[in-house]
Design a protein around this motif. Structure first.
Motif, PDB file in Angstrom:
ATOM      1  N   PRO A  40      -4.443  -4.827  27.236  1.00 53.92           N
ATOM      2  CA  PRO A  40      -4.579  -3.792  28.271  1.00 53.92           C
ATOM      3  C   PRO A  40      -4.862  -4.416  29.633  1.00 53.92           C
ATOM      4  CG  PRO A  40      -5.936  -3.290  26.353  1.00 53.92           C
ATOM      5  CD  PRO A  40      -5.443  -4.688  26.181  1.00 53.92           C
ATOM      6  N   VAL A  41      -4.640  -3.637  30.675  1.00 58.88           N
ATOM      7  CA  VAL A  41      -4.935  -4.094  32.033  1.00 58.88           C
ATOM      8  C   VAL A  41      -6.442  -4.191  32.211  1.00 58.88           C
ATOM      9  CG1 VAL A  41      -4.702  -3.560  34.484  1.00 58.88           C
ATOM     10  CG2 VAL A  41      -2.818  -3.068  32.919  1.00 58.88           C
ATOM     11  N   LEU A  42      -6.907  -5.334  32.715  1.00 63.43           N
ATOM     12  CA  LEU A  42      -8.336  -5.554  32.945  1.00 63.43           C
ATOM     13  C   LEU A  42      -8.659  -5.347  34.418  1.00 63.43           C
ATOM     14  CD1 LEU A  42      -8.907  -8.765  30.799  1.00 63.43           C
ATOM     15  CD2 LEU A  42      -9.034  -6.375  30.088  1.00 63.43           C
ATOM     16  N   PRO A  43      -9.904  -4.974  34.754  1.00 66.96           N
ATOM     17  CA  PRO A  43     -11.037  -4.716  33.864  1.00 66.96           C
ATOM     18  C   PRO A  43     -10.916  -3.365  33.176  1.00 66.96           C
ATOM     19  CG  PRO A  43     -11.678  -4.248  36.106  1.00 66.96           C
ATOM     20  CD  PRO A  43     -10.282  -4.807  36.172  1.00 66.96           C
ATOM     21  N   LEU A  44     -11.628  -3.210  32.046  1.00 64.99           N
ATOM     22  CA  LEU A  44     -11.622  -1.949  31.321  1.00 64.99           C
ATOM     23  C   LEU A  44     -12.696  -1.017  31.879  1.00 64.99           C
ATOM     24  CD1 LEU A  44     -11.290  -3.403  27.716  1.00 64.99           C
ATOM     25  CD2 LEU A  44      -9.465  -2.515  29.168  1.00 64.99           C
ATOM     26  N   ASP A  45     -12.499   0.262  31.692  1.00 69.43           N
ATOM     27  CA  ASP A  45     -13.464   1.260  32.154  1.00 69.43           C
ATOM     28  C   ASP A  45     -14.489   1.463  31.043  1.00 69.43           C
ATOM     29  OD1 ASP A  45     -14.878   3.482  33.003  1.00 69.43           O
ATOM     30  OD2 ASP A  45     -13.142   4.373  33.980  1.00 69.43           O
ATOM     31  N   ILE A  46     -15.672   0.879  31.182  1.00 65.40           N
ATOM     32  CA  ILE A  46     -16.681   0.890  30.123  1.00 65.40           C
ATOM     33  C   ILE A  46     -17.782   1.914  30.376  1.00 65.40           C
ATOM     34  CG2 ILE A  46     -16.262  -1.503  29.460  1.00 65.40           C
ATOM     35  CD1 ILE A  46     -18.766  -2.240  31.114  1.00 65.40           C
ATOM     36  N   LEU A  47     -17.504   2.930  31.214  1.00 67.10           N
ATOM     37  CA  LEU A  47     -18.518   3.937  31.517  1.00 67.10           C
ATOM     38  C   LEU A  47     -19.043   4.578  30.239  1.00 67.10           C
ATOM     39  CD1 LEU A  47     -20.049   5.549  33.677  1.00 67.10           C
ATOM     40  CD2 LEU A  47     -18.124   7.155  33.713  1.00 67.10           C
ATOM     41  N   ASN A  48     -18.152   4.905  29.324  1.00 62.78           N
ATOM     42  CA  ASN A  48     -18.536   5.428  28.010  1.00 62.78           C
ATOM     43  C   ASN A  48     -17.373   5.183  27.055  1.00 62.78           C
ATOM     44  OD1 ASN A  48     -16.664   7.690  28.363  1.00 62.78           O
ATOM     45  ND2 ASN A  48     -18.234   8.567  29.719  1.00 62.78           N
ATOM     46  N   GLU A 103      -6.757 -14.949  24.375  1.00 61.91           N
ATOM     47  CA  GLU A 103      -7.265 -14.934  25.746  1.00 61.91           C
ATOM     48  C   GLU A 103      -8.674 -14.351  25.748  1.00 61.91           C
ATOM     49  OE1 GLU A 103      -4.648 -13.027  28.537  1.00 61.91           O
ATOM     50  OE2 GLU A 103      -2.854 -13.609  27.404  1.00 61.91           O
ATOM     51  N   ILE A 104      -9.524 -14.887  26.616  1.00 58.45           N
ATOM     52  CA  ILE A 104     -10.872 -14.347  26.797  1.00 58.45           C
ATOM     53  C   ILE A 104     -11.139 -14.251  28.284  1.00 58.45           C
ATOM     54  CG2 ILE A 104     -11.900 -16.654  26.522  1.00 58.45           C
ATOM     55  CD1 ILE A 104     -14.389 -15.215  25.359  1.00 58.45           C
ATOM     56  N   SER A 105     -11.672 -13.125  28.711  1.00 54.40           N
ATOM     57  CA  SER A 105     -11.880 -12.884  30.136  1.00 54.40           C
ATOM     58  C   SER A 105     -13.190 -13.492  30.607  1.00 54.40           C
ATOM     59  CB  SER A 105     -11.913 -11.373  30.406  1.00 54.40           C
ATOM     60  OG  SER A 105     -13.156 -10.827  29.989  1.00 54.40           O
ATOM     61  N   PRO A 106     -13.342 -13.728  31.917  1.00 55.15           N
ATOM     62  CA  PRO A 106     -14.672 -13.993  32.466  1.00 55.15           C
ATOM     63  C   PRO A 106     -15.515 -12.720  32.390  1.00 55.15           C
ATOM     64  CG  PRO A 106     -12.912 -14.622  33.999  1.00 55.15           C
ATOM     65  CD  PRO A 106     -12.290 -13.797  32.927  1.00 55.15           C
ATOM     66  N   VAL A 107     -16.782 -12.817  32.736  1.00 56.28           N
ATOM     67  CA  VAL A 107     -17.619 -11.627  32.826  1.00 56.28           C
ATOM     68  C   VAL A 107     -17.095 -10.757  33.961  1.00 56.28           C
ATOM     69  CG1 VAL A 107     -19.933 -10.754  33.285  1.00 56.28           C
ATOM     70  CG2 VAL A 107     -19.635 -12.818  31.927  1.00 56.28           C
ATOM     71  N   MET A 108     -16.834  -9.467  33.660  1.00 57.96           N
ATOM     72  CA  MET A 108     -16.248  -8.556  34.644  1.00 57.96           C
ATOM     73  C   MET A 108     -17.085  -7.301  34.768  1.00 57.96           C
ATOM     74  SD  MET A 108     -12.201  -8.665  33.692  1.00 57.96           S
ATOM     75  CE  MET A 108     -12.521  -8.002  32.060  1.00 57.96           C
ATOM     76  N   TRP A 109     -17.047  -6.700  35.961  1.00 54.54           N
ATOM     77  CA  TRP A 109     -17.600  -5.364  36.135  1.00 54.54           C
ATOM     78  C   TRP A 109     -16.631  -4.362  35.526  1.00 54.54           C
ATOM     79  CZ3 TRP A 109     -22.450  -4.812  37.706  1.00 54.54           C
ATOM     80  CH2 TRP A 109     -23.023  -5.822  38.476  1.00 54.54           C
ATOM     81  N   GLY A 110     -17.158  -3.239  35.015  1.00 55.60           N
ATOM     82  CA  GLY A 110     -16.306  -2.189  34.494  1.00 55.60           C
ATOM     83  C   GLY A 110     -15.562  -1.498  35.614  1.00 55.60           C
TER      84      GLY A 110
END
Length: 282
Positions: free
Chosen positions: A29-37, A183-190
């Motif tokens: 999926p396109v990053l960053p992901l929406d991790i609000l809920n 693949e592994i991402s860096p730490v990202m904001w949601g």
């Protein structure tokens, strides 16, 4: 929105997380992901990805590798001339906590469903090949692991413990895909967090002695932040609630005499362009 990475403290305490599977070869999926809920995360991941369900809180996800250790090779003249690069097989072990048909299929390697809804354990297990997505969440930041192809089958036995949730350990062997093993991402904001890079419009005054307090004007100057005077860090930075002003104390450099430096502000959302400043030591 393009991925935005943390510039400070890129550490992770994965308090929660989610594992998704899809057909082999499903794109990331396109990053960053929406991790609000969980709802926004499912929408961000896309309908092609299905949640694997509950996984163990205590055991987490264990990464491991199998293969020979590198061997040092040498000659009489150079005992440590080079090292070998033996092949490695990388695996992940997940402790699945949902006792349903989909979990049984992953653990037992296939199978069917009887007329009364019971799961039929296959006599000859066959590993299931899937794409896998792991989302480790720490508050408003997250890390995403993506594997285009993994082979899934049960690892250890299942224990019915009266004092704990029962788990079905499943091992995922990474098979690799079109671009490496995964693949592994860096730490990202949601994506639900508004990305607000800071700007710096003025420095008043533009010349001051060590220990003096100066004022910075700009936008998105929100704590936590660091004010850099060249390689030296300002002290006692105080921001306004609007994020438009910062007061900071000029540091004392080790060099003597007047010192021209580039002054800039760094926050978790980025770094401002620099402004000229002179540390007055005359």
């Amino acid at each position: 929105m393009p991925p935005t990475y943390l510039t400070k403290d890129p550490v992770l305490v994965p308090a929660t997380g989610h594992v998704f599977v899809a057909s082999p070869g499903t794109p990331k999926p396109v990053l960053p992901l929406d991790i609000l809920n969980l709802r926004t995360l499912r929408e961000s991941v896309g309908v092609a990805w299905a949640s694997i369900g509950n996984t163990s809180l205590e055991n987490g996800i264990a990464h491991d590798s199998e293969g020979d250790e590198p061997e040092v090779l040498g000659t009489w003249q150079k005992p440590a001339l080079r090292t070998t690069s033996p092949a490695k097989i990388y695996t992940l072990t997940l402790a699945l906590a949902d006792f349903n048909v989909e979990t049984y299929k992953l653990y037992y390697g296939g199978g069917g469903v009887a007329a009364d809804g019971s799961f039929i354990i296959p006599s000859v297990p066959s590993a299931t090949t899937k794409a896998m997505l792991i989302v480790a969440v720490d508050g408003d930041r997250h890390v995403v692991e993506y594997y285009e192809r993994v082979s899934l089958i049960g690892a250890e036995g299942v224990t019915y413990d009266p004092a704990a949730l029962s788990e079905m350990p499943v091992k995922a062997t990474i098979l690799g895909g079109t671009s490496g093993l995964g693949e592994i991402s860096p730490v990202m904001w949601g994506a639900a967090v508004e990305i607000t890079p800071p700007t710096l419009t003025s420095v008043n005054p533009a010349t001051a002695a060590p220990g003096a307090t100066i004022q910075l004007i700009g936008t998105n100057l929100d704590a936590p932040l660091t004010v850099w005077f060249g390689v030296y860090e300002g002290t006692g930075a105080v921001t306004t609630p609007t994020g438009t002003q910062v007061t900071v104390t000029v540091p004392t450099p080790i060099e003597s005499g007047d010192l021209p430096v580039d002054l800039r502000v760094e926050t978790n959302f980025g770094e401002t362009a620099s402004k000229p400043f002179t540390i007055d030591q005359s």
